[in-house]
Scaffold this active site. Structure first.
Site, PDB file in Angstrom:
ATOM      1  N   SER A 188     -11.975   0.057  -4.775  1.00  0.00           N
ATOM      2  CA  SER A 188     -13.417  -0.186  -4.765  1.00  0.00           C
ATOM      3  C   SER A 188     -13.959  -0.414  -6.172  1.00  0.00           C
ATOM      4  CB  SER A 188     -14.159   1.011  -4.173  1.00  0.00           C
ATOM      5  OG  SER A 188     -13.784   1.228  -2.839  1.00  0.00           O
TER       6      SER A 188
ATOM      7  N   HIS B 269     -11.085  -7.038  -3.183  1.00  0.00           N
ATOM      8  CA  HIS B 269     -11.998  -5.967  -2.758  1.00  0.00           C
ATOM      9  C   HIS B 269     -12.742  -6.386  -1.497  1.00  0.00           C
ATOM     10  CE1 HIS B 269     -15.894  -3.573  -3.142  1.00  0.00           C
ATOM     11  NE2 HIS B 269     -14.970  -2.812  -2.602  1.00  0.00           N
TER      12      HIS B 269
ATOM     13  N   GLU C  74     -13.982  -9.804  -2.843  1.00  0.00           N
ATOM     14  CA  GLU C  74     -13.994 -10.122  -4.276  1.00  0.00           C
ATOM     15  C   GLU C  74     -12.546 -10.226  -4.750  1.00  0.00           C
ATOM     16  OE1 GLU C  74     -17.420  -7.884  -6.431  1.00  0.00           O
ATOM     17  OE2 GLU C  74     -16.846  -6.668  -4.713  1.00  0.00           O
TER      18      GLU C  74
ATOM     19  N   ASN D 253     -19.970  -3.571  -6.174  1.00  0.00           N
ATOM     20  CA  ASN D 253     -20.244  -2.142  -6.334  1.00  0.00           C
ATOM     21  C   ASN D 253     -21.052  -1.834  -7.596  1.00  0.00           C
ATOM     22  OD1 ASN D 253     -19.544  -0.684  -4.074  1.00  0.00           O
ATOM     23  ND2 ASN D 253     -17.351  -0.862  -4.514  1.00  0.00           N
TER      24      ASN D 253
HETATM   25  P1  NAD Z   1      -8.517   6.051   4.125  1.00  0.00           P
HETATM   26  O1  NAD Z   1      -8.437   7.446   3.632  1.00  0.00           O
HETATM   27  O2  NAD Z   1      -9.205   5.789   5.435  1.00  0.00           O
HETATM   28  O3  NAD Z   1      -7.049   5.437   4.246  1.00  0.00           O
HETATM   29  C1  NAD Z   1      -6.068   5.610   3.266  1.00  0.00           C
HETATM   30  C2  NAD Z   1      -4.718   5.647   3.959  1.00  0.00           C
HETATM   31  O4  NAD Z   1      -3.702   5.642   2.951  1.00  0.00           O
HETATM   32  C3  NAD Z   1      -4.499   6.917   4.803  1.00  0.00           C
HETATM   33  O5  NAD Z   1      -4.067   6.555   6.112  1.00  0.00           O
HETATM   34  C4  NAD Z   1      -3.402   7.670   4.041  1.00  0.00           C
HETATM   35  O6  NAD Z   1      -2.515   8.387   4.892  1.00  0.00           O
HETATM   36  C5  NAD Z   1      -2.685   6.514   3.353  1.00  0.00           C
HETATM   37  N1  NAD Z   1      -1.883   6.899   2.195  1.00  0.00           N
HETATM   38  C6  NAD Z   1      -2.035   7.944   1.350  1.00  0.00           C
HETATM   39  N2  NAD Z   1      -1.073   7.916   0.405  1.00  0.00           N
HETATM   40  C7  NAD Z   1      -0.298   6.825   0.659  1.00  0.00           C
HETATM   41  C8  NAD Z   1       0.854   6.262   0.047  1.00  0.00           C
HETATM   42  N3  NAD Z   1       1.395   6.794  -1.038  1.00  0.00           N
HETATM   43  N4  NAD Z   1       1.405   5.161   0.603  1.00  0.00           N
HETATM   44  C9  NAD Z   1       0.857   4.595   1.711  1.00  0.00           C
HETATM   45  N5  NAD Z   1      -0.247   5.086   2.325  1.00  0.00           N
HETATM   46  C10 NAD Z   1      -0.811   6.176   1.802  1.00  0.00           C
HETATM   47  O7  NAD Z   1      -9.197   5.207   2.943  1.00  0.00           O
HETATM   48  P2  NAD Z   1      -9.992   3.821   3.032  1.00  0.00           P
HETATM   49  O8  NAD Z   1     -11.438   4.090   3.228  1.00  0.00           O
HETATM   50  O9  NAD Z   1      -9.274   2.907   3.957  1.00  0.00           O
HETATM   51  O10 NAD Z   1      -9.846   3.310   1.529  1.00  0.00           O
HETATM   52  C11 NAD Z   1      -8.659   2.715   1.055  1.00  0.00           C
HETATM   53  C12 NAD Z   1      -8.966   1.944  -0.219  1.00  0.00           C
HETATM   54  O11 NAD Z   1      -9.954   0.940   0.062  1.00  0.00           O
HETATM   55  C13 NAD Z   1      -9.529   2.797  -1.339  1.00  0.00           C
HETATM   56  O12 NAD Z   1      -9.081   2.297  -2.575  1.00  0.00           O
HETATM   57  C14 NAD Z   1     -11.024   2.582  -1.194  1.00  0.00           C
HETATM   58  O13 NAD Z   1     -11.736   2.818  -2.388  1.00  0.00           O
HETATM   59  C15 NAD Z   1     -11.058   1.118  -0.806  1.00  0.00           C
HETATM   60  N6  NAD Z   1     -12.254   0.683  -0.111  1.00  0.00           N
HETATM   61  C16 NAD Z   1     -12.849   1.483   0.813  1.00  0.00           C
HETATM   62  C17 NAD Z   1     -13.987   1.029   1.467  1.00  0.00           C
HETATM   63  C18 NAD Z   1     -14.679   1.884   2.503  1.00  0.00           C
HETATM   64  O14 NAD Z   1     -15.806   1.560   2.870  1.00  0.00           O
HETATM   65  N7  NAD Z   1     -14.043   2.941   3.003  1.00  0.00           N
HETATM   66  C19 NAD Z   1     -14.503  -0.250   1.198  1.00  0.00           C
HETATM   67  C20 NAD Z   1     -13.840  -1.053   0.268  1.00  0.00           C
HETATM   68  C21 NAD Z   1     -12.724  -0.570  -0.381  1.00  0.00           C
END
Ligand code: NAD
Length: 300
Positions: free
Chosen positions: A112, A133, A145, A184
């Site tokens: 993010s 992103h 992005e 962001n």
């Molecule tokens: P999430 O917690 O829902 O999912 C993360 C997943 O990664 C989990 O299932 C976890 O078990 C897994 N994980 C943990 N360690 C791991 C590893 N070593 N190898 C493989 N998988 C692993 O998180 P999310 O909300 O999906 O966010 C993921 C990324 O996307 C982050 O960088 C976040 O900042 C970014 N992001 C999130 C959003 C949002 O709105 N949630 C929007 C844009 C970007």
């Protein structure tokens, strides 16, 4: 565009939705997660999303879970990492990706706000490391992005933009690898001021949200801030900035008000209280309203 083998690292909120976008467009998608439970429900989560979107079932069958990261990326053309927002974790994952993915594979992070340069560190073959992103939910919000570092090869940026366009996304090229990219930075400039207004007692939390939703929020999807400045005139924009900018919050640290909420366990909807109190029903209604709004959104 040829149907590429896509790999997604992390089957959470973003990862499963990103996998869905590629699967719906006809790509085979391999998904790795460190937690087996996250992979077990992968196809059924995607199938439920397709039902909610009134899309036919079937694409979920193109998505396969892998407990082993090396196996997951072994013949990928594109890898998108969507693991938790922790720099050290992402660095470790990218070290694995450089090692196990084919040399020609493009390796993207869905971070993010973390600069891609920090994630790539001093890894070899950084010409293929970049940022994509996405926004939540990835299958309803069009923007991605695309962020290159000083070492990313321009043809990899172009290839990623072409791929994202081909699956129906709206990719943009962010020219400098800055923390928070474009979306962001803009979003959190607004949140910082919103929190400051609440903390200073200028208006309560509900009022701040009403002000946004019932005014410029209504226009934002068709009138961006720079278009708006041109619409009202750069001269009026200058007059307004000359008065108001000096009064806006410029703190370089998170608000003490926000820190206190977190320390008190007031974590928002998940704990029943954040800036405001939330019943489960209220939280559910708001989530559904957002989903319905995004699903039915049409430009004029
Ligand atoms: P999430 O917690 O829902 O999912 C993360 C997943 O990664 C989990 O299932 C976890 O078990 C897994 N994980 C943990 N360690 C791991 C590893 N070593 N190898 C493989 N998988 C692993 O998180 P999310 O909300 O999906 O966010 C993921 C990324 O996307 C982050 O960088 C976040 O900042 C970014 N992001 C999130 C959003 C949002 O709105 N949630 C929007 C844009 C970007």
């Amino acid at each position: 565009m040829a149907r590429e083998r896509i790999a997604v690292i992390g089957a959470g909120l973003m990862g499963h939705g990103i996998a869905q976008v590629f699967a719906v467009a006809g790509h085979d998608v391999a998904v790795h997660d460190a937690q087996a439970g996250a992979l077990d429900g992968l196809r059924s989560r995607i199938a439920a999303n397709l039902d909610n979107l009134d899309l036919p079932r079937g694409p979920e069958e193109r998505v396969t879970g892998f407990a082993d990261v090396a196996e997951c990326v072994a013949d990928a053309a594109i890898v998108i990492e969507a693991a938790p927002e922790k720099l050290a974790l992402k660095q470790a994952i990218f070290a694995d990706l450089v090692r196990y993915a084919p040399r020609h594979a493009i390796l993207a992070s869905n971070t993010s706000v973390i600069p891609i340069t920090d994630i790539a560190g001093d890894l070899d073959t950084a010409d293929r490391i970049l940022g994509t992103h996405w926004w939540n939910p990835p299958f309803l919000v069009p923007l991605v992005e695309v962020v290159g570092t000083a070492r990313t090869a321009p043809q990899n940026i172009e290839a990623m933009i072409a791929l994202l366009t081909s699956v129906g996304k709206t990719p943009v090229h962010v020219r400098k690898d800055v923390a928070g990219f474009v979306g962001n930075r803009l979003q959190h400039a607004l949140w910082r001021e919103a929190i400051a207004i609440v903390a200073e007692g200028i208006a309560d939390a509900r009022t701040v949200d009403t002000v946004v939703k019932a005014s410029f929020g209504r226009r934002l999807a068709v009138l961006g801030p720079i278009e708006n400045a041109d619409l009202v005139g750069t001269d009026l924009t200058l007059d307004i900035h000359a008065v108001v900018l000096q009064h806006l919050n410029r703190a370089a640290e998170p608000s003490p008000y926000l820190r206190a909420l977190v320390e008190d366990g007031r974590l928002g909807m998940k704990s029943g209280e954040g800036f405001r109190t939330w019943t489960d029903e209220e939280a559910d209604t708001l989530r559904k309203d957002v989903y319905r709004y995004l699903k039915n959104f049409r430009l004029p």
